[in-house]
Every structure is written in C-alpha cells, then in structure tokens.
Design a protein around this motif. Structure first.
Motif, PDB file in Angstrom:
ATOM      1  N   PHE A  87       0.815  -1.329  -0.328  1.00 33.46           N
ATOM      2  CA  PHE A  87      -0.376  -0.077   0.200  1.00 33.46           C
ATOM      3  C   PHE A  87       1.367   1.411   0.126  1.00 33.46           C
ATOM      4  CE2 PHE A  87      -3.181  -2.822   2.429  1.00 33.46           C
ATOM      5  CZ  PHE A  87      -3.788  -3.347   1.130  1.00 33.46           C
ATOM      6  N   HIS A  88       2.092   1.166  -0.040  1.00 30.92           N
ATOM      7  CA  HIS A  88       2.825   2.600  -0.119  1.00 30.92           C
ATOM      8  C   HIS A  88       2.947   2.812   1.415  1.00 30.92           C
ATOM      9  CE1 HIS A  88       2.446   2.920  -4.687  1.00 30.92           C
ATOM     10  NE2 HIS A  88       3.351   1.334  -4.489  1.00 30.92           N
ATOM     11  N   GLY A  89       2.957   2.114   2.311  1.00 35.52           N
ATOM     12  CA  GLY A  89       2.984   2.942   3.042  1.00 35.52           C
ATOM     13  C   GLY A  89       1.565   2.162   4.241  1.00 35.52           C
ATOM     14  N   ALA A  90       1.354   2.292   5.661  1.00 39.78           N
ATOM     15  CA  ALA A  90       0.449   1.323   6.094  1.00 39.78           C
ATOM     16  C   ALA A  90      -0.677   2.501   6.364  1.00 39.78           C
ATOM     17  CB  ALA A  90       0.740   1.801   7.254  1.00 39.78           C
ATOM     18  N   MET A  91      -2.030   1.953   5.996  1.00 37.59           N
ATOM     19  CA  MET A  91      -3.827   2.205   5.819  1.00 37.59           C
ATOM     20  C   MET A  91      -3.641   2.836   7.289  1.00 37.59           C
ATOM     21  SD  MET A  91      -3.684   2.312   2.841  1.00 37.59           S
ATOM     22  CE  MET A  91      -6.117   1.990   2.507  1.00 37.59           C
ATOM     23  N   GLY A  92      -2.714   3.119   8.389  1.00 34.83           N
ATOM     24  CA  GLY A  92      -3.548   3.911   9.949  1.00 34.83           C
ATOM     25  C   GLY A  92      -4.239   5.117   9.448  1.00 34.83           C
ATOM     26  N   LEU A  93      -5.272   5.189  10.620  1.00 36.23           N
ATOM     27  CA  LEU A  93      -5.393   7.043  11.154  1.00 36.23           C
ATOM     28  C   LEU A  93      -4.722   7.529  10.604  1.00 36.23           C
ATOM     29  CD1 LEU A  93      -7.865   5.794  14.171  1.00 36.23           C
ATOM     30  CD2 LEU A  93      -8.797   5.519  11.326  1.00 36.23           C
ATOM     31  N   GLN A  94      -3.493   7.592  11.106  1.00 34.04           N
ATOM     32  CA  GLN A  94      -2.584   8.682  10.750  1.00 34.04           C
ATOM     33  C   GLN A  94      -1.960   8.711   9.205  1.00 34.04           C
ATOM     34  OE1 GLN A  94      -2.052   5.542  12.195  1.00 34.04           O
ATOM     35  NE2 GLN A  94       0.288   5.157  10.470  1.00 34.04           N
ATOM     36  N   SER A  95      -2.676   7.700   8.672  1.00 30.77           N
ATOM     37  CA  SER A  95      -2.106   7.920   6.537  1.00 30.77           C
ATOM     38  C   SER A  95      -3.730   7.946   5.961  1.00 30.77           C
ATOM     39  CB  SER A  95      -1.039   7.464   6.908  1.00 30.77           C
ATOM     40  OG  SER A  95      -1.474   5.918   6.993  1.00 30.77           O
ATOM     41  N   LEU A  96      -4.563   7.877   5.978  1.00 29.66           N
ATOM     42  CA  LEU A  96      -6.416   8.313   5.510  1.00 29.66           C
ATOM     43  C   LEU A  96      -6.439   9.726   5.473  1.00 29.66           C
ATOM     44  CD1 LEU A  96      -7.768   4.985   7.022  1.00 29.66           C
ATOM     45  CD2 LEU A  96      -6.094   4.858   5.127  1.00 29.66           C
ATOM     46  N   PHE A  97      -7.422   9.491   3.769  1.00 30.30           N
ATOM     47  CA  PHE A  97      -8.129  11.172   4.102  1.00 30.30           C
ATOM     48  C   PHE A  97      -6.771  12.241   3.912  1.00 30.30           C
ATOM     49  CE2 PHE A  97     -11.270   7.912   6.229  1.00 30.30           C
ATOM     50  CZ  PHE A  97     -12.476   7.953   5.439  1.00 30.30           C
ATOM     51  N   LEU A  98      -7.270  13.321   4.647  1.00 26.14           N
ATOM     52  CA  LEU A  98      -6.337  14.081   4.488  1.00 26.14           C
ATOM     53  C   LEU A  98      -5.201  14.239   4.928  1.00 26.14           C
ATOM     54  CD1 LEU A  98      -8.985  16.737   5.423  1.00 26.14           C
ATOM     55  CD2 LEU A  98      -9.009  16.386   3.755  1.00 26.14           C
ATOM     56  N   LEU A  99      -5.006  12.680   5.428  1.00 30.63           N
ATOM     57  CA  LEU A  99      -2.861  12.868   5.244  1.00 30.63           C
ATOM     58  C   LEU A  99      -2.929  11.297   5.006  1.00 30.63           C
ATOM     59  CD1 LEU A  99      -3.897  12.841   9.768  1.00 30.63           C
ATOM     60  CD2 LEU A  99      -3.058  14.626   8.592  1.00 30.63           C
ATOM     61  N   ARG A 100      -2.947  11.327   3.617  1.00 30.29           N
ATOM     62  CA  ARG A 100      -2.434  10.187   2.655  1.00 30.29           C
ATOM     63  C   ARG A 100      -1.707  11.087   1.614  1.00 30.29           C
ATOM     64  NH1 ARG A 100      -2.208   5.463   3.390  1.00 30.29           N
ATOM     65  NH2 ARG A 100      -1.295   4.241   1.732  1.00 30.29           N
ATOM     66  N   PRO A 101      -0.516  11.089   1.221  1.00 28.77           N
ATOM     67  CA  PRO A 101       0.205  10.885   2.157  1.00 28.77           C
ATOM     68  C   PRO A 101       0.859  11.073   3.243  1.00 28.77           C
ATOM     69  CG  PRO A 101       1.411  11.293  -0.280  1.00 28.77           C
ATOM     70  CD  PRO A 101      -0.067  11.298  -0.430  1.00 28.77           C
ATOM     71  N   LEU A 102       0.718  12.401   3.090  1.00 31.14           N
ATOM     72  CA  LEU A 102       0.912  13.375   4.650  1.00 31.14           C
ATOM     73  C   LEU A 102       0.118  15.097   4.536  1.00 31.14           C
ATOM     74  CD1 LEU A 102       3.320  15.216   3.128  1.00 31.14           C
ATOM     75  CD2 LEU A 102       4.605  13.370   3.186  1.00 31.14           C
ATOM     76  N   LYS A 103       0.137  14.943   5.828  1.00 40.20           N
ATOM     77  CA  LYS A 103      -0.609  16.602   5.216  1.00 40.20           C
ATOM     78  C   LYS A 103      -0.508  17.676   4.276  1.00 40.20           C
ATOM     79  CE  LYS A 103      -2.283  20.176   8.307  1.00 40.20           C
ATOM     80  NZ  LYS A 103      -2.074  20.467   9.851  1.00 40.20           N
ATOM     81  N   GLY A 104      -0.949  18.051   3.374  1.00 44.33           N
ATOM     82  CA  GLY A 104      -0.842  19.281   2.542  1.00 44.33           C
ATOM     83  C   GLY A 104      -0.554  18.262   1.093  1.00 44.33           C
ATOM     84  N   TRP A 105      -0.494  17.117   1.091  1.00 43.03           N
ATOM     85  CA  TRP A 105      -0.446  16.625  -0.149  1.00 43.03           C
ATOM     86  C   TRP A 105      -1.601  15.587  -0.643  1.00 43.03           C
ATOM     87  CZ3 TRP A 105       5.511  14.749  -2.295  1.00 43.03           C
ATOM     88  CH2 TRP A 105       6.011  15.569  -2.286  1.00 43.03           C
ATOM     89  N   SER A 106      -2.829  15.509  -0.109  1.00 44.33           N
ATOM     90  CA  SER A 106      -3.777  14.932   0.310  1.00 44.33           C
ATOM     91  C   SER A 106      -4.462  14.810  -2.079  1.00 44.33           C
ATOM     92  CB  SER A 106      -4.277  14.928   1.022  1.00 44.33           C
ATOM     93  OG  SER A 106      -5.393  16.021   0.806  1.00 44.33           O
ATOM     94  N   ASN A 107      -4.580  16.220  -2.458  1.00 39.38           N
ATOM     95  CA  ASN A 107      -5.238  16.784  -3.659  1.00 39.38           C
ATOM     96  C   ASN A 107      -4.605  15.947  -4.614  1.00 39.38           C
ATOM     97  OD1 ASN A 107      -2.722  17.670  -3.651  1.00 39.38           O
ATOM     98  ND2 ASN A 107      -4.073  20.193  -4.118  1.00 39.38           N
ATOM     99  N   TYR A 108      -3.515  14.873  -4.357  1.00 37.94           N
ATOM    100  CA  TYR A 108      -2.795  14.016  -5.739  1.00 37.94           C
ATOM    101  C   TYR A 108      -2.022  14.921  -6.514  1.00 37.94           C
ATOM    102  CZ  TYR A 108      -7.028  11.264  -4.696  1.00 37.94           C
ATOM    103  OH  TYR A 108      -8.150  10.797  -3.966  1.00 37.94           O
ATOM    104  N   ARG A 109      -1.533  16.244  -6.268  1.00 40.81           N
ATOM    105  CA  ARG A 109      -0.744  17.111  -6.628  1.00 40.81           C
ATOM    106  C   ARG A 109       1.110  17.379  -5.873  1.00 40.81           C
ATOM    107  NH1 ARG A 109      -5.727  19.969  -6.837  1.00 40.81           N
ATOM    108  NH2 ARG A 109      -6.259  19.944  -9.103  1.00 40.81           N
ATOM    109  N   THR A 110       1.563  17.719  -6.032  1.00 40.43           N
ATOM    110  CA  THR A 110       3.382  17.323  -5.709  1.00 40.43           C
ATOM    111  C   THR A 110       3.627  18.666  -6.012  1.00 40.43           C
ATOM    112  OG1 THR A 110       4.372  16.532  -7.779  1.00 40.43           O
ATOM    113  CG2 THR A 110       3.211  14.924  -6.310  1.00 40.43           C
ATOM    114  N   PRO A 111       4.698  19.521  -5.346  1.00 42.43           N
ATOM    115  CA  PRO A 111       4.814  20.748  -4.933  1.00 42.43           C
ATOM    116  C   PRO A 111       6.272  20.596  -6.713  1.00 42.43           C
ATOM    117  CG  PRO A 111       6.089  19.957  -2.882  1.00 42.43           C
ATOM    118  CD  PRO A 111       5.605  18.978  -3.829  1.00 42.43           C
ATOM    119  N   LEU A 112       6.084  19.389  -7.343  1.00 40.79           N
ATOM    120  CA  LEU A 112       6.631  19.771  -9.257  1.00 40.79           C
ATOM    121  C   LEU A 112       5.026  20.172  -9.879  1.00 40.79           C
ATOM    122  CD1 LEU A 112       8.964  17.156  -8.950  1.00 40.79           C
ATOM    123  CD2 LEU A 112       9.535  19.499  -8.515  1.00 40.79           C
ATOM    124  N   GLN A 113       5.305  20.998 -10.317  1.00 38.50           N
ATOM    125  CA  GLN A 113       4.009  21.172 -11.871  1.00 38.50           C
ATOM    126  C   GLN A 113       4.144  19.959 -12.442  1.00 38.50           C
ATOM    127  OE1 GLN A 113       3.660  24.722 -12.995  1.00 38.50           O
ATOM    128  NE2 GLN A 113       2.108  24.844 -14.811  1.00 38.50           N
TER     129      GLN A 113
END
Length: 209
Positions: free
Chosen positions: A149-175
């Motif tokens: 799963f490319h990282g544990a599916m725990g509560l700390q890494s689901l929804f808005l925290l997957r893969p981490l806070k601020g990156w949940s909209n599928y975009r990365t800092p690289l345009q």
C-alpha cells in the motif's frame, strides 16, 4: 505490514477437499482469488500479531490465483503456474533472517503445508518456486518495507493525511507531477480509485490553463 509473494510452477491443479472432486480438469473453484487460512477474524488477528512480534505468521493468510487457467500460454500442457500473496511477514524477523536460504525455505514450506490442509498433495506437486519477501519487494519493486500500500493504512495516514498533510489533493510541489498510486487516497487495492481521482485533478488543471 510486510507481505511475501511466492510464484510457483506445479505439476497439477490443486484438488480442494471442500469440492470433493477427483478429476484433474479446471473448474470454477480454480478461477478468481482463492483465500486460504482466513476462516475467521481470529485467524487473521493471530497471523497479524505474529508478524507484529517479528515472526512469520504461523498460519499465514494466503490468497492464491492460478493465471494459467485463463492463459494457456503461461505453462506447458497439464502443468500450471500459481501465485501466492501471503500475509503477514515481518521486514526484519526477530529470529532468523530472510538472507538465510534455509529460513526462507522453512517459511515457504509452512505456506505449502497450510495449503495441503485444503488441497491434499499440493506440496508434492510443486516443481519450483520464486519467493519475494518484504526486503525483496523493497529492493526489486520499490515497495518500502515490503508494504503493497506504499505505506501503512493507519488512521494517521488516511483521508486528508494520505500520504501526508498538505499532499492529499494528488498534486506535488513539482508542477505537472501527480500522485496516483496506493500511497494516495483512498489507498491500495485493485479498484484504481487513486488513479481515477488523480486524473480528475489533472483535467481540472488542464481546463484552468
């Protein structure tokens, strides 16, 4: 949690005790995913807890597929290839090492013996196998810790925290670079939801240009 993959070549199809059949031909019981060792929540919990304690599961949870049933080009006539997806195995065992061939063989035979309980004679049908433990999956495929799963599916890494806070909209800092794998919401599996969601965000960005 780490997993192990075993790919096998076998002399004949497994004959499942529950089907009470003796003919060698393929049937509906050989198609799709065959689950072994997961008859109850307690079985799954015990298998998982073993791995948490650094032990390869004593009664692992096995998902079996037989692709040569549908694609006859994968094996010689009368023989078959079988894929085993096995949960759970620790990345670093508390006793022993995945580098040790004897340790690897011991766990493989444990898996085959469990299948024997459901399909007598399975172990004796094995011609050869290839085994990918969590470190192997990490090294060869890039799955950190052998986690599919490319990282544990725990509560700390689901929804808005997957893969981490601020990156949940599928975009990365690289345009122009988007996340669309199991590490993105809603996580892994064969549903393809992370890719579908990422594609929608890509379309939004294209339209806004």
């Amino acid at each position: 949690m780490g997993t192990t993959k075993i790919n096998l070549a076998v002399e004949s199809l497994p004959q499942f005790r529950c089907c009470n059949l003796s003919h060698p031909d393929a049937g509906p019981q050989h198609v799709g995913t065959i689950h072994i060792g997961s008859e109850s929540i307690e079985d799954i919990e015990l298998a998982c807890q073993d791995a948490v304690n650094g032990l390869p599961s004593r009664r692992p949870i096995i998902e079996m597929t037989i692709p040569s049933i549908l694609d006859k080009t994968l094996s010689p006539s009368g023989k078959h290839v079988i894929n085993l997806f096995i949960q759970y195995t620790p990345y670093k065992p508390s006793e022993g090492s995945w580098i040790d061939p004897a340790y690897r063989e011991f766990f493989a035979q444990r898996c085959f013996a469990l299948i024997d309980e459901y399909a007598p004679g399975f172990s004796s049908s094995v011609i050869g196998y290839d085994m990918l433990t969590p470190p192997d999956l990490e090294r060869e495929i890039g799955l950190t810790g052998g986690n599919i799963f490319h990282g544990a599916m725990g509560l700390q890494s689901l929804f808005l925290l997957r893969p981490l806070k601020g990156w949940s909209n599928y975009r990365t800092p690289l345009q122009g670079l988007y996340l669309c794998g199991s590490g993105a919401h809603p996580g892994g599996g064969v549903m393809g939801a992370p890719g579908r969601n990422a594609a929608h965000e890509v379309l939004k960005d294209i339209v806004s240009l």
